[in-house]
Design a protein around this motif. Structure first.
Motif, short mmCIF file in Angstrom:
data_model
loop_
_atom_site.label_atom_id
_atom_site.label_comp_id
_atom_site.label_asym_id
_atom_site.label_seq_id
_atom_site.Cartn_x
_atom_site.Cartn_y
_atom_site.Cartn_z
N LEU A 87 0.87 -1.06 0.02
CA LEU A 87 0.00 -0.04 -0.15
C LEU A 87 0.90 1.16 0.05
N GLN A 88 2.05 1.19 0.90
CA GLN A 88 2.98 2.49 0.54
C GLN A 88 3.36 2.55 -0.77
N ALA A 89 3.72 1.52 -1.44
CA ALA A 89 4.29 1.73 -2.79
C ALA A 89 3.23 2.47 -3.73
N ILE A 90 2.00 1.88 -3.59
CA ILE A 90 0.89 2.60 -4.35
C ILE A 90 0.63 4.00 -3.82
N ARG A 91 0.50 4.17 -2.63
CA ARG A 91 0.47 5.61 -2.04
C ARG A 91 1.32 6.78 -2.36
N LEU A 92 2.57 5.96 -2.40
CA LEU A 92 3.69 6.73 -2.53
C LEU A 92 4.05 7.23 -4.08
N GLY A 93 3.30 6.44 -4.83
CA GLY A 93 3.70 6.71 -6.27
C GLY A 93 4.97 5.89 -6.76
N ILE A 94 5.25 4.97 -6.02
CA ILE A 94 6.34 4.01 -6.48
C ILE A 94 5.74 3.09 -7.61
N ALA A 95 4.57 2.70 -7.26
CA ALA A 95 3.72 2.01 -8.22
C ALA A 95 2.40 2.62 -8.40
N VAL A 96 2.46 3.46 -9.74
CA VAL A 96 1.20 3.89 -9.99
C VAL A 96 0.06 3.16 -10.69
N PRO A 97 -1.06 3.69 -10.90
CA PRO A 97 -2.17 2.96 -11.53
C PRO A 97 -1.62 2.54 -12.85
N GLY A 98 -1.89 1.35 -13.28
CA GLY A 98 -1.27 0.67 -14.54
C GLY A 98 -0.13 -0.01 -14.58
N ASP A 99 0.76 0.39 -13.35
CA ASP A 99 2.13 -0.08 -13.27
C ASP A 99 2.05 -1.72 -12.98
N ARG A 100 2.87 -2.60 -13.22
CA ARG A 100 3.07 -3.85 -12.90
C ARG A 100 4.03 -4.04 -11.74
N LEU A 101 3.47 -4.74 -10.59
CA LEU A 101 4.48 -4.84 -9.53
C LEU A 101 5.68 -6.00 -9.84
N PRO A 102 6.53 -5.78 -9.23
CA PRO A 102 7.84 -6.62 -9.55
C PRO A 102 7.50 -8.16 -9.45
N ALA A 103 7.97 -9.00 -10.24
CA ALA A 103 7.82 -10.47 -10.20
C ALA A 103 7.64 -10.98 -8.79
N GLU A 104 6.65 -12.03 -8.85
CA GLU A 104 6.41 -12.50 -7.44
C GLU A 104 7.80 -12.98 -6.72
N ARG A 105 8.43 -13.75 -7.41
CA ARG A 105 9.70 -14.39 -6.72
C ARG A 105 10.65 -13.15 -6.30
N ASP A 106 10.72 -12.27 -7.22
CA ASP A 106 11.70 -10.95 -6.78
C ASP A 106 11.34 -10.11 -5.75
N LEU A 107 9.77 -9.90 -5.81
CA LEU A 107 9.20 -9.26 -4.62
C LEU A 107 9.22 -9.66 -3.31
N ALA A 108 8.98 -11.37 -3.44
CA ALA A 108 8.91 -11.96 -2.08
C ALA A 108 10.56 -12.03 -1.47
N THR A 109 11.52 -12.18 -2.29
CA THR A 109 12.74 -12.12 -2.17
C THR A 109 13.20 -10.52 -1.45
N ARG A 110 12.78 -9.48 -2.08
CA ARG A 110 13.12 -8.32 -1.49
C ARG A 110 12.36 -8.06 -0.08
N LEU A 111 11.22 -8.42 -0.07
CA LEU A 111 10.36 -8.39 1.16
C LEU A 111 10.91 -9.29 2.31
N GLY A 112 11.61 -10.37 2.02
CA GLY A 112 12.05 -11.33 2.92
C GLY A 112 10.80 -12.14 3.59
N VAL A 113 9.65 -12.34 2.52
CA VAL A 113 8.46 -13.34 3.11
C VAL A 113 8.49 -14.35 1.91
#
Length: 237
Positions: free
Chosen positions: A29-55
């Motif tokens: 939600l922070q990424a969306i609210r702060l404009g790091i991921a704007v409407p229409g953007d694709r979030l990082p790939a699941e594997r990459d995002l899970a690694t970066r978040l450590g989950v």
């Protein structure tokens, strides 16, 4: 999305293990609210995002599914699929007219001080059989509750912990702050993975209180409250 930036790295940093689901929701939600991921953007790939978040990928999928149900993202299949930020986002829910974002911070701070202290005090007290029975009964009710009644049962369990301190003043103070927190919780969606996680934490809190583990009771309650705070900050800040 654009190549990773300092802000991107700051938001998509490893979350703490204790409230992995809730903090993952908050970060997305922070990424969306702060404009790091704007409407229409694709979030990082699941594997990459899970690694970066450590989950785990399971935790990430639960968080994304919850945000999809809340109207923030959508999942698309196919070669160019993935998770995309919706073009039209839900309008932020209004905070209490008593003080907006300041009310959120104030309520969460007061709750942390009161309820973590109450759990510790309850564990330090030699509990009567009625106190023990009340805690276990409220815990069972919370675990059996459906979505529609969960927050009411959850409130009753937290009040049972306060009652176990033997202090009417502590119980009254916890009841007051819980009313404020419930007003804020009513402004955000109910997320099913959070309910399951909350029940796990409730079991650990009650077990620590019943075992007379004061440090453990304070620690478990503080961690539990931080999970709720993460969701409130994510949706309302």
């Amino acid at each position: 999305m654009e190549p990773p930036s300092t802000a991107d790295a700051a938001v998509f940093r490893p979350v703490r293990a204790g409230n992995a689901f809730e903090e993952t929701v908050e970060r997305l939600l922070q990424a969306i609210r702060l404009g790091i991921a704007v409407p229409g953007d694709r979030l990082p790939a699941e594997r990459d995002l899970a690694t970066r978040l450590g989950v785990s990928r399971v935790t990430l999928r639960d968080a994304i599914r919850s945000l999809q149900e809340a109207g923030y993202v959508e999942s698309r299949r196919g070669r160019y699929g993935g998770t995309f930020v919706n073009e039209v986002l839900p309008l932020p829910q209004p905070l209490s007219e008593r003080g907006g974002g300041g009310d959120l911070v104030d309520a969460l701070t007061l709750r942390r001080v009161l309820e973590a202290g109450a759990a510790e005090a309850a564990a330090l007290r030699e509990l009567e059989p009625d106190d023990r029975d009340n805690l276990l009964a409220r815990l069972a009710e919370c675990e059996a509750a459906g979505v529609g009644e969960y927050r009411r049962r959850d409130s009753r369990l937290h009040l049972a912990v306060a009652e176990a301190t033997g202090s009417a003043s502590v119980t009254a103070a916890v009841a007051d702050v819980r009313m404020r927190v419930n007003e804020l919780l009513d402004s955000i969606p109910v997320l099913h993975p959070n309910l399951a996680h909350s029940n796990e934490q409730h079991r650990r809190i009650v077990a620590a209180v019943l075992a007379g583990d004061a440090a453990g009771a304070r620690r478990e309650m503080a961690e539990h409250l931080e999970g709720t705070a993460s969701l409130l900050r994510g949706f309302l800040s």
